[in-house]
Design a protein around this motif. Structure first.
Motif, PDB file in Angstrom:
ATOM      1  N   THR A   1      -4.747  14.216  -8.457  1.00 31.85           N
ATOM      2  CA  THR A   1      -5.189  13.556  -9.703  1.00 31.85           C
ATOM      3  C   THR A   1      -6.271  12.841  -9.680  1.00 31.85           C
ATOM      4  O   THR A   1      -6.738  12.287 -11.097  1.00 31.85           O
ATOM      5  CB  THR A   1      -3.814  12.957 -10.016  1.00 31.85           C
ATOM      6  OG1 THR A   1      -3.499  11.989  -8.907  1.00 31.85           O
ATOM      7  CG2 THR A   1      -2.638  13.781 -10.151  1.00 31.85           C
ATOM      8  N   ASP A   2      -6.648  11.957  -8.740  1.00 33.23           N
ATOM      9  CA  ASP A   2      -7.732  11.254  -8.425  1.00 33.23           C
ATOM     10  C   ASP A   2      -7.458   9.715  -9.430  1.00 33.23           C
ATOM     11  O   ASP A   2      -8.313   9.493 -10.102  1.00 33.23           O
ATOM     12  CB  ASP A   2      -8.920  11.362  -8.674  1.00 33.23           C
ATOM     13  CG  ASP A   2     -10.079  10.540  -8.283  1.00 33.23           C
ATOM     14  OD1 ASP A   2      -9.898   9.713  -7.368  1.00 33.23           O
ATOM     15  OD2 ASP A   2     -11.057  10.591  -8.760  1.00 33.23           O
ATOM     16  N   VAL A   3      -5.924   9.604  -9.720  1.00 31.05           N
ATOM     17  CA  VAL A   3      -5.667   8.385 -10.699  1.00 31.05           C
ATOM     18  C   VAL A   3      -6.345   7.046 -10.241  1.00 31.05           C
ATOM     19  O   VAL A   3      -6.313   7.253  -8.565  1.00 31.05           O
ATOM     20  CB  VAL A   3      -4.112   8.049 -10.586  1.00 31.05           C
ATOM     21  CG1 VAL A   3      -3.818   6.941 -11.302  1.00 31.05           C
ATOM     22  CG2 VAL A   3      -3.580   9.033 -11.463  1.00 31.05           C
TER      23      VAL A   3
ATOM     24  N   SER B   1      -3.603  15.504  -3.465  1.00 27.72           N
ATOM     25  CA  SER B   1      -4.507  15.450  -1.963  1.00 27.72           C
ATOM     26  C   SER B   1      -5.470  14.292  -2.103  1.00 27.72           C
ATOM     27  O   SER B   1      -6.145  13.894  -1.182  1.00 27.72           O
ATOM     28  CB  SER B   1      -5.103  16.742  -1.824  1.00 27.72           C
ATOM     29  OG  SER B   1      -6.067  17.032  -2.873  1.00 27.72           O
ATOM     30  N   HIS B   2      -5.505  13.416  -3.426  1.00 26.58           N
ATOM     31  CA  HIS B   2      -6.089  12.389  -3.440  1.00 26.58           C
ATOM     32  C   HIS B   2      -5.931  11.487  -4.541  1.00 26.58           C
ATOM     33  O   HIS B   2      -5.985  11.969  -5.767  1.00 26.58           O
ATOM     34  CB  HIS B   2      -7.898  12.777  -3.443  1.00 26.58           C
ATOM     35  CG  HIS B   2      -8.671  11.765  -3.761  1.00 26.58           C
ATOM     36  ND1 HIS B   2      -9.251  10.866  -2.623  1.00 26.58           N
ATOM     37  CD2 HIS B   2      -9.390  11.438  -5.111  1.00 26.58           C
ATOM     38  CE1 HIS B   2     -10.041   9.991  -3.364  1.00 26.58           C
ATOM     39  NE2 HIS B   2     -10.065  10.078  -4.625  1.00 26.58           N
ATOM     40  N   ILE B   3      -5.484  10.363  -4.275  1.00 31.18           N
ATOM     41  CA  ILE B   3      -5.214   9.597  -5.338  1.00 31.18           C
ATOM     42  C   ILE B   3      -5.343   7.969  -4.874  1.00 31.18           C
ATOM     43  O   ILE B   3      -5.253   7.690  -3.713  1.00 31.18           O
ATOM     44  CB  ILE B   3      -3.707   9.700  -6.086  1.00 31.18           C
ATOM     45  CG1 ILE B   3      -3.446   8.818  -6.962  1.00 31.18           C
ATOM     46  CG2 ILE B   3      -2.660   9.630  -4.713  1.00 31.18           C
ATOM     47  CD1 ILE B   3      -2.022   9.138  -7.892  1.00 31.18           C
ATOM     48  N   HIS B   4      -5.450   6.830  -5.813  1.00 31.38           N
ATOM     49  CA  HIS B   4      -5.638   5.705  -5.367  1.00 31.38           C
ATOM     50  C   HIS B   4      -4.750   4.571  -5.787  1.00 31.38           C
ATOM     51  O   HIS B   4      -4.545   4.569  -7.216  1.00 31.38           O
ATOM     52  CB  HIS B   4      -7.228   5.111  -6.135  1.00 31.38           C
ATOM     53  CG  HIS B   4      -8.218   5.757  -5.941  1.00 31.38           C
ATOM     54  ND1 HIS B   4      -9.398   5.213  -4.854  1.00 31.38           N
ATOM     55  CD2 HIS B   4      -8.819   7.123  -6.178  1.00 31.38           C
ATOM     56  CE1 HIS B   4     -10.311   5.981  -4.900  1.00 31.38           C
ATOM     57  NE2 HIS B   4      -9.991   7.117  -5.488  1.00 31.38           N
ATOM     58  N   TYR B   5      -3.745   4.204  -5.242  1.00 29.76           N
ATOM     59  CA  TYR B   5      -2.477   3.342  -5.649  1.00 29.76           C
ATOM     60  C   TYR B   5      -2.932   2.267  -6.544  1.00 29.76           C
ATOM     61  O   TYR B   5      -2.248   1.710  -7.497  1.00 29.76           O
ATOM     62  CB  TYR B   5      -1.250   3.490  -4.700  1.00 29.76           C
ATOM     63  CG  TYR B   5      -1.207   2.166  -3.886  1.00 29.76           C
ATOM     64  CD1 TYR B   5      -0.422   1.016  -4.509  1.00 29.76           C
ATOM     65  CD2 TYR B   5      -1.810   1.995  -3.013  1.00 29.76           C
ATOM     66  CE1 TYR B   5      -0.437  -0.212  -3.657  1.00 29.76           C
ATOM     67  CE2 TYR B   5      -1.828   0.679  -1.871  1.00 29.76           C
ATOM     68  CZ  TYR B   5      -0.871  -0.075  -2.593  1.00 29.76           C
ATOM     69  OH  TYR B   5      -1.051  -1.370  -1.624  1.00 29.76           O
TER      70      TYR B   5
HETATM   71 FE    FE Z   1     -11.214   8.919  -5.857  1.00 34.17          FE
END
Ligand code: FE
Ligand code: GUN
Length: 449
Positions: free
Chosen positions: A332-334, A87-91
């Motif tokens: 994951t918030d990678v 639900s939240h990750i930065h490519y």
């Molecule tokens: Fe974030």
């Protein structure tokens, strides 16, 4: 028992079936692991028509009734789950995962902003987007809500790569008009205009959905947040994606920048950014009023366990959010997070619950990674489990993924125990295959002869 009402299907496309052990959630099993909220078929069958679930149940009675012409993919001995939803990750942060030694605000300046500045180059954005989505699928993540950068090219690159894979994906241009380097700032006007253009171009095209994305309150002026609120009002069925109350230094900074605000969350509220389909990552440092407001507005939080520990941000209060009936997705918030694997993410989620003197039931963990994230993203009518009519995004887990997993599985005598072993010991190696709309788009051993 399923009725295999194949004649009543409203879909008209080709049918196929998938056989294996099948587990899915019908609701939130909670910390007690309520079994009435889960379904398990030790030898199950998923019947798929035109990329959607027609039926899910025990294999033998179904196979006896189905036409012999239906192709069956046999995953017997393996475990089929709904695809994970991050639900939240930065490519753009793919290349700075595992960067040493900082907390949030220093980490942003030292690692994040320099890497994000490269996404004005469409070829770079395309290359990272392709790698990123392949990495999601290798980890069994079939849908994600993703932060790109301020560059429209970064949005086009990710949507195009997701469209090519038929994935359901949510993203939208990041808005930042202050407290960021020159080459990473837009203005309230360009933020508004470029977002509008991208919404018109991408929102609801195939399986793609748009999120209005002010990065976090400190990098937007009042004027820009006000423009974001206008967009949110103009396009009520788009998403809103941001961060809130992650780190104490950040919370104090927001108080300085918006002295009139009751709380960090209140800043977003005052600009019309708290509503259904709004999702805020972290939400560690919230009070009772904030939680009530989240619930009443229908906005969701993303629980980012590996990031919250890696950046030393704090411990997310899952149970309090559950008590307040706030929608919570797992994330994951990678690259603040340290793994693309939702199984590894669940391992840290469990440990965070332990530090709070609580448990995370294995079935509750799988709920968070599937139906819970779908609920947080207002996609529970389309994704998250195997009820008839849902989109057939699913994954296949290998109980013999590693020598240790294989050995430990032999001592398990329930599906709950097996799920817990996957949660604690599993990672990308445990994902045998990922399917999008019924079609196998990743197979772990594809390269082996
Ligand atoms: Fe974030
Ligand atoms: N807050 C604002 N930007 C970010 C980001 O990129 N990662 C995390 N973890 N928190 C943020």
């Amino acid at each position: 028992m399923p009725l295999w009402k194949t004649k009543n299907s409203t879909f008209k496309g080709p049918r196929h079936a998938i056989r294996g052990a099948i587990f899915h959630c019908l609701g939130d099993p909670g910390p007690e692991g309520d079994t009435s909220k889960t379904e398990y078929f030790a030898d199950g069958l998923l019947l798929i028509e035109d990329g959607h679930i027609l039926e899910c149940g025990p294999a033998e009675p179904a196979l006896a009734q189905l036409s012999k012409n239906i192709p069956v993919t046999d995953y017997s001995g393996k475990l089929i789950l709904p695809g994970f939803i991050d639900s939240h990750i930065h490519y753009p942060q793919t290349d700075i995962i595992a960067s040493y030694g900082t907390r949030l605000l220093e980490w942003l300046n030292k690692y994040t902003f320099p890497t994000e500045a490269r996404f004005d180059d469409p070829e770079h954005a395309r290359e990272v987007a392709e790698f990123f989505l392949d990495e999601l699928l290798r980890n069994g993540t079939t849908t994600a809500m993703v932060m790109p950068t301020i560059h429209p090219t970064s949005v086009d690159a990710l949507f195009s790569a997701a469209q090519k894979r038929n994935m359901r994906l949510i993203t939208g241009k990041v808005l930042m008009d202050r407290h960021a380097p020159d080459n990473l700032r837009d203005t309230p006007q360009t933020a508004y205009e470029q977002s509008r253009e991208l919404i018109e171009k991408w929102h609801k095209r195939d399986r793609l959905l748009y999120a209005i994305t002010p990065r976090f309150a400190p990098t937007s002026t009042d004027e820009q947040l006000s423009e974001a609120g206008k967009l949110a009002n103009l396009y009520p069925d788009t998403y809103i994606h941001s961060h809130v109350a992650e780190n104490l230094e950040e919370v104090a900074w927001v108080k300085e920048l918006f002295p009139w605000s009751r709380s960090y969350l209140d800043v977003y509220d005052q600009f019309g950014l708290l509503r259904e389909r709004a999702l805020f990552a972290h939400g560690i440092h919230l009070d009772e009023t904030d939680r009530k407001r989240l619930h009443n507005s229908g906005a969701a939080l993303a629980f980012c366990p590996t990031s919250n520990t890696f950046l030393g941000s704090g411990l997310f209060d899952l149970e309090s959010n559950r008590q307040h009936h706030i929608r919570v997705g797992l994330a994951t918030d990678v690259g603040g997070g340290t793994s693309f694997s939702m199984l590894q993410t669940l391992s840290d989620a469990y440990k965070i619950q332990q530090l709070a003197g609580r448990q995370l039931a294995p079935t509750q963990g799988i709920y968070l990674a599937t139906l819970g994230s779908a609920h947080a993203l207002y996609l529970e009518d389309k994704l998250g489990n195997f009820l008839p009519g849902k989109e057939a995004d699913f994954i296949v887990l290998d109980t013999e993924a590693t020598p240790l997993i294989s050995r430990r599985m032999q001592a398990c005598d329930s599906i709950e125990q097996k799920l817990f072993v996957f949660m604690m010991l599993g990672d990308d190696r445990a994902i045998y295959a990922s399917h999008i709309l019924g079609k196998q788009t990743y197979l772990r051993d594809a390269d082996e002869v």
